[in-house]
Design an enzyme around this catalytic site. Structure first.
Site, short mmCIF file in Angstrom:
data_model
loop_
_atom_site.label_atom_id
_atom_site.label_comp_id
_atom_site.label_asym_id
_atom_site.label_seq_id
_atom_site.Cartn_x
_atom_site.Cartn_y
_atom_site.Cartn_z
N HIS A 63 18.03 13.06 -1.03
CA HIS A 63 16.74 12.37 -1.06
C HIS A 63 15.69 13.16 -0.27
O HIS A 63 16.02 14.09 0.46
CB HIS A 63 16.86 10.95 -0.47
N ALA B 257 0.81 -1.22 0.00
CA ALA B 257 0.00 0.00 0.00
C ALA B 257 0.85 1.27 0.00
O ALA B 257 0.31 2.37 -0.04
CB ALA B 257 -0.94 0.00 1.20
N LYS C 144 13.11 9.72 3.85
CA LYS C 144 14.03 8.58 3.73
C LYS C 144 14.68 8.30 5.08
O LYS C 144 15.18 9.20 5.74
CB LYS C 144 15.09 8.84 2.67
N MET D 231 17.40 -0.18 -8.35
CA MET D 231 16.97 -0.97 -9.49
C MET D 231 16.90 -0.17 -10.79
O MET D 231 16.69 -0.74 -11.86
CB MET D 231 15.58 -1.56 -9.20
#
Length: 273
Positions: free
Chosen positions: A161, A10, A165, A131
């Site tokens: 960031h 979610a 984070k 990724m």
């Protein structure tokens, strides 16, 4: 069809992964996992993330082992927090479920536990601190520049960031530092400098500076500076949306399903770098 389970289903990353998986012709989401005893448990996953009914109920992670054994997904994708990711990978390994792990903040001990579980149970894993396709090309370039320039240039790494984070420096910044150290034949544990304050004196030879910035909604910026006398080379990657990471997840799932021939791979393997 590749049957996919997603933890943190979610959340921002989880929901984007699910929506992108559902848009693929060869994949489907069959499980969505949230934190233990989550109030979202029992809700339809699709309705929860705005896709419409999917017929897949969200589960709390306390039921992960039971549900994995019942639903039997081919792969579980994990973008959560380090402590939770380790336990998730151990359970997946016991159940024979492959994993794609993009969770950051994992220390050496946690990675060792993961690797042991993966190898002992002979499952496949793609594990990477980032990724995104572009970031992994960035890693490749950073390594090449470090190798060409050698030890005559000072190296500083700066990452930025969003203010939510939790770990610092980012896994991507740490991986960039590892790549620099590997190509310069340095021990990162000895040469890393995480920020500076006060009268620190002259910069030590071969030090690798690593700095973290937190603010606003920055998705992810990484800069590696190679600083010499009279010139500076900067290698920069900026992610503008999290979709960059999600697209890499799709590549990793497809690679794992069709090409992966070893227990543990990373995005360099996925991209053929």
């Amino acid at each position: 069809m590749i049957r996919v389970a997603v933890t943190g289903c979610a959340g921002n990353m989880g929901s984007k992964i699910i929506k992108t998986v559902q848009a693929q012709d060869n994949m489907e989401v069959v499980m969505g996992i949230e934190m233990p005893n989550s109030p979202l448990a029992g809700n339809d996953l699709g309705q929860q993330i705005g896709l419409g009914p999917m017929g897949v109920e969200i589960i709390g992670s306390q039921d992960l082992k039971t549900e994995l054994e019942k639903v039997k997904p081919d792969v579980l994708v994990d973008f959560t927090i380090a402590k939770a990711a380790v336990e998730t990978v151990k359970i997946c390994a016991e159940c024979g479920v492959n994993v794609v792990v993009g969770t950051t903040g994992l220390n050496d001990e946690q990675l060792d536990v993961m690797h042991k579980a993966i190898k002992d149970n002979d499952i496949k894993a793609v594990i990477s601190p980032n990724m995104a396709t572009g970031v992994n090309v960035f890693f490749e370039i950073v390594g090449q520049v470090a190798k060409i320039l050698g030890n005559e240039y000072d190296v500083e790494i700066v990452e930025a960031h969003h203010h939510n984070k939790q770990d610092a420096p980012s896994g991507t910044a740490k991986r960039a530092a590892e790549i620099v150290a590997e190509n310069l034949n340095l021990d990162l544990k000895e040469k890393a400098c995480y920020g500076r304050e006060g009268m620190v004196g002259k910069r030590p030879e071969n030090e690798i500076g690593i700095h973290a910035v937190r603010g606003g909604d920055i998705v992810g910026d990484h800069t590696v500076m190679f600083c010499g006398d009279g010139e500076r080379i900067e290698v920069i990657h900026r992610a503008s949306t999290r979709q960059a990471f999600v697209n890499g997840v799709i590549r990793a799932i497809n690679y794992q399903s069709s090409k992966q021939d070893k227990n543990i791979a990373d995005m360099f393997d996925v991209l053929g770098l």
